[in-house]
Scaffold this motif. Structure first.
Motif, PDB file in Angstrom:
ATOM      1  N   GLY A  54       0.189  40.004  42.271  1.00  0.00           N
ATOM      2  CA  GLY A  54      -0.201  38.608  42.148  1.00  0.00           C
ATOM      3  C   GLY A  54       0.885  37.742  41.529  1.00  0.00           C
ATOM      4  O   GLY A  54       1.454  38.094  40.500  1.00  0.00           O
ATOM      5  N   ILE A  55       1.207  36.634  42.188  1.00  0.00           N
ATOM      6  CA  ILE A  55       2.061  35.586  41.610  1.00  0.00           C
ATOM      7  C   ILE A  55       1.208  34.328  41.639  1.00  0.00           C
ATOM      8  O   ILE A  55       1.142  33.628  42.645  1.00  0.00           O
ATOM      9  CB  ILE A  55       3.375  35.412  42.387  1.00  0.00           C
ATOM     10  CG1 ILE A  55       4.175  36.726  42.375  1.00  0.00           C
ATOM     11  CG2 ILE A  55       4.216  34.283  41.777  1.00  0.00           C
ATOM     12  CD1 ILE A  55       5.497  36.653  43.123  1.00  0.00           C
ATOM     13  N   CYS A  56       0.522  34.089  40.528  1.00  0.00           N
ATOM     14  CA  CYS A  56      -0.599  33.162  40.524  1.00  0.00           C
ATOM     15  C   CYS A  56      -0.393  32.026  39.529  1.00  0.00           C
ATOM     16  O   CYS A  56      -0.595  32.213  38.311  1.00  0.00           O
ATOM     17  CB  CYS A  56      -1.884  33.915  40.171  1.00  0.00           C
ATOM     18  SG  CYS A  56      -2.206  35.324  41.263  1.00  0.00           S
ATOM     19  N   SER A  59      -3.249  31.398  36.965  1.00  0.00           N
ATOM     20  CA  SER A  59      -3.722  32.457  36.080  1.00  0.00           C
ATOM     21  C   SER A  59      -3.783  31.936  34.648  1.00  0.00           C
ATOM     22  O   SER A  59      -2.759  31.627  34.046  1.00  0.00           O
ATOM     23  CB  SER A  59      -2.794  33.671  36.154  1.00  0.00           C
ATOM     24  OG  SER A  59      -3.229  34.683  35.290  1.00  0.00           O
ATOM     25  N   HIS A 120       2.440  29.682  33.537  1.00  0.00           N
ATOM     26  CA  HIS A 120       2.280  30.165  34.901  1.00  0.00           C
ATOM     27  C   HIS A 120       2.304  29.078  35.967  1.00  0.00           C
ATOM     28  O   HIS A 120       2.659  29.358  37.118  1.00  0.00           O
ATOM     29  CB  HIS A 120       0.976  30.965  35.014  1.00  0.00           C
ATOM     30  CG  HIS A 120       0.960  32.193  34.174  1.00  0.00           C
ATOM     31  ND1 HIS A 120      -0.199  32.753  33.672  1.00  0.00           N
ATOM     32  CD2 HIS A 120       1.978  32.972  33.725  1.00  0.00           C
ATOM     33  CE1 HIS A 120       0.100  33.832  32.969  1.00  0.00           C
ATOM     34  NE2 HIS A 120       1.407  33.982  32.975  1.00  0.00           N
ATOM     35  N   SER A 123       5.297  28.910  38.231  1.00  0.00           N
ATOM     36  CA  SER A 123       5.742  30.152  38.863  1.00  0.00           C
ATOM     37  C   SER A 123       6.425  29.931  40.208  1.00  0.00           C
ATOM     38  O   SER A 123       7.538  30.423  40.441  1.00  0.00           O
ATOM     39  CB  SER A 123       4.556  31.108  39.043  1.00  0.00           C
ATOM     40  OG  SER A 123       4.056  31.529  37.806  1.00  0.00           O
ATOM     41  N   GLN A 200      -3.265  30.505  44.963  1.00  0.00           N
ATOM     42  CA  GLN A 200      -2.574  31.636  44.345  1.00  0.00           C
ATOM     43  C   GLN A 200      -1.678  32.331  45.377  1.00  0.00           C
ATOM     44  O   GLN A 200      -1.833  32.149  46.586  1.00  0.00           O
ATOM     45  CB  GLN A 200      -3.586  32.641  43.780  1.00  0.00           C
ATOM     46  CG  GLN A 200      -4.657  32.037  42.884  1.00  0.00           C
ATOM     47  CD  GLN A 200      -4.146  31.676  41.507  1.00  0.00           C
ATOM     48  OE1 GLN A 200      -3.203  30.903  41.374  1.00  0.00           O
ATOM     49  NE2 GLN A 200      -4.778  32.217  40.488  1.00  0.00           N
ATOM     50  N   GLN A 202       1.010  36.035  46.265  1.00  0.00           N
ATOM     51  CA  GLN A 202       1.169  37.471  46.093  1.00  0.00           C
ATOM     52  C   GLN A 202       2.517  37.912  46.636  1.00  0.00           C
ATOM     53  O   GLN A 202       3.021  37.369  47.623  1.00  0.00           O
ATOM     54  CB  GLN A 202       0.069  38.237  46.832  1.00  0.00           C
ATOM     55  CG  GLN A 202       0.149  39.752  46.608  1.00  0.00           C
ATOM     56  CD  GLN A 202      -0.654  40.542  47.607  1.00  0.00           C
ATOM     57  OE1 GLN A 202      -1.438  39.984  48.352  1.00  0.00           O
ATOM     58  NE2 GLN A 202      -0.445  41.845  47.631  1.00  0.00           N
ATOM     59  N   GLN A 386       0.521  40.106  33.329  1.00  0.00           N
ATOM     60  CA  GLN A 386       0.998  38.861  33.932  1.00  0.00           C
ATOM     61  C   GLN A 386       2.523  38.814  34.119  1.00  0.00           C
ATOM     62  O   GLN A 386       3.088  37.757  34.331  1.00  0.00           O
ATOM     63  CB  GLN A 386       0.587  37.669  33.053  1.00  0.00           C
ATOM     64  CG  GLN A 386      -0.831  37.723  32.524  1.00  0.00           C
ATOM     65  CD  GLN A 386      -1.864  37.413  33.581  1.00  0.00           C
ATOM     66  OE1 GLN A 386      -1.621  36.636  34.490  1.00  0.00           O
ATOM     67  NE2 GLN A 386      -3.036  38.018  33.467  1.00  0.00           N
ATOM     68  N   ILE A 389       3.843  37.290  37.321  1.00  0.00           N
ATOM     69  CA  ILE A 389       3.548  35.858  37.392  1.00  0.00           C
ATOM     70  C   ILE A 389       4.539  35.069  36.542  1.00  0.00           C
ATOM     71  O   ILE A 389       5.108  34.068  36.981  1.00  0.00           O
ATOM     72  CB  ILE A 389       2.111  35.563  36.911  1.00  0.00           C
ATOM     73  CG1 ILE A 389       1.093  36.385  37.707  1.00  0.00           C
ATOM     74  CG2 ILE A 389       1.807  34.066  37.035  1.00  0.00           C
ATOM     75  CD1 ILE A 389      -0.321  36.296  37.160  1.00  0.00           C
TER      76      ILE A 389
END
Length: 424
Positions: A54-56, A59, A120, A123, A200, A202, A386, A389
């Motif tokens: 996950g690259i959210c 978050s 975040h 990101s 979000q 990924q 995290q 992220i």
């Protein structure tokens, strides 16, 4: 252009996602950079490799939330639960666990949540230029994130968390059973409701992402050393370099980004930090052929299913057993069992198991600060679940700190002194 002779030199300890992002950011600021890690960047020996992907930017919920304490006994008694503590390790973990529970108070959660979203939300902005330069933009997919429930009123139990997300501007869609099938037909009809976060992202291969960003840093002049850092060298009481088994190195700036191994090195500098390795497991099913497109979290069973380049990844569970205990791959096998009945197609004849050490602070946010006694040493560790992220944003912030520039966000929540310890 600054000549090589006059450029400042930085050492980065750690070549995981935070380390390689920091190395690239420092290079862009004009530093010469050496990176030290006994593991190959992006290899299975690194925590970053095993991330669920996950690259959210949205978050913003810490691991400890209000009401968590009432669930802990049930989780500990359930052999397939999401939390496991080896009995022999409990006395060591207990002080950290007490701080973890206290971090779940509403007053703390709201401040932690603000710090998480501040870090975040940048990101994509931080990753995309670096990934474009590295030629690996395919490793960022913006398909959203799906939380599925086995009850029609499932989202009702997450009302507090949903409120926090909305207060930070995170886009949320609530789905019924039909909506779930429309969005993700790979799933069975087990799921009656869901929460979908469309903004979000990924990475379908976190290990390859780390490797590609390390290659980019190498092209820009970074030198990678496959050896561990054992300590520091000092001049007039100030840390001015590092020690390894083969040689000592000096630098203008030293960045400690060694993940779960960071706290022991920080202790050598007099900084005592409440820190644990939250051991995480995953399984890769290269022949699963589920057809899953969106990273999907089982909200009831507490695990993540992520479509990856090499198959389906099931990740989750937290185990407290320290850095040296052997892996208990029964924890990984539980993930396969939990996923039974989740997908219309699910081939599990080939299973690859992995365990890694997440670097965890009790409040779910990293330490990004200068050492209290050694100002040329900067800390960038403790991202826990995290790390992928926050890796690129952390790298930018650390490079700004090393250059004497202001950070783009309020850094007070990430300071060392938030833990209230006296320094040794």
């Amino acid at each position: 252009m600054t000549s090589i002779a006059t450029r400042k030199h930085a050492i980065v300890i750690g070549a995981g996602i935070v380390g390689v992002c920091t190395a690239n950011a420092l290079l862009d600021k004009g530093f010469t950079v050496d990176v030290f890690d006994p593991a190959e960047p992006g290899s299975p020996d690194q925590c970053s490799y095993g991330n669920a992907g996950g690259i959210c930017p949205g978050s913003c919920l810490p691991n400890a939330m209000p009401g968590l304490l009432k669930n802990v006994p049930q989780w500990l008694l359930d052999p397939e639960g999401p939390l496991f503590i080896r009995l022999s390790y409990l006395p060591h973990a207990l002080p950290w666990l007490i701080r973890f529970v206290l971090a779940g108070r509403k007053s703390r959660v709201e401040k932690i949540s603000q710090a998480m979203i501040d870090l975040h939300r940048l990101s994509f902005e931080a990753y995309e230029p670096m990934m474009a330069e590295a030629g690996c933009l395919d490793l960022l997919q913006k398909r959203g994130q799906l939380f599925v429930f086995e009850r029609e009123d499932g989202p009702d139990g997450s009302a507090y968390g949903l409120g926090l997300r909305r207060s930070h501007g995170v886009k949320i869609e609530t789905l019924n059973a039909g909506d779930i099938q429309d969005l993700e037909p790979a799933l069975t009809d087990r799921f009656k409701s869901a929460i979908y976060l469309p903004d979000q992202g990924q990475s379908p291969n976190p290990g390859r992402l780390v490797a590609e960003l390390a290659k980019l840093a190498t092209k820009k002049g970074a030198r990678f050393h496959r050896e561990p850092v054992t300590g520091f060298t000092y001049t007039l009481g100030e840390a001015t370099g590092i020690t390894t088994a083969s040689e000592n190195y000096t630098a203008d700036r030293i960045v400690l980004a060694a993940g779960a191994w960071s706290a022991d090195l920080a202790r050598q500098l007099g900084d005592r930090i409440p820190f644990e390795t939250e051991r995480g497991y995953h399984v890769m099913l290269p022949q699963a052929d589920t057809g899953l497109k969106v990273q999907t979290i089982s909200a009831d069973r507490k695990f993540v299913a992520s479509p990856m380049e090499d198959g389906l990844r099931l990740a989750g569970t937290v185990e407290f057993a320290g850095l040296k205990a052997p892996a208990n791959y029964k924890r990984a096998d539980i993930l396969v069992k939990q996923a039974q009945g989740m997908f219309k197609r699910f081939e599990k004849s080939e299973v690859h198991r992995w365990m890694g050490h997440r670097p965890g602070t009790p409040d779910s946010i990293p330490v990004i600060d200068a050492s209290k006694r050694h100002k040329r040493v900067l800390y960038a560790f403790g991202h826990g679940h995290q790390g992928l992220i926050g890796g690129a944003v952390t790298g930018r912030i650390v490079a700004d700190m090393a250059s004497g520039l202001p950070a783009p966000i309020d850094m007070s929540p990430f300071r060392l002194d938030r833990f209230g310890f006296k320094y040794l």
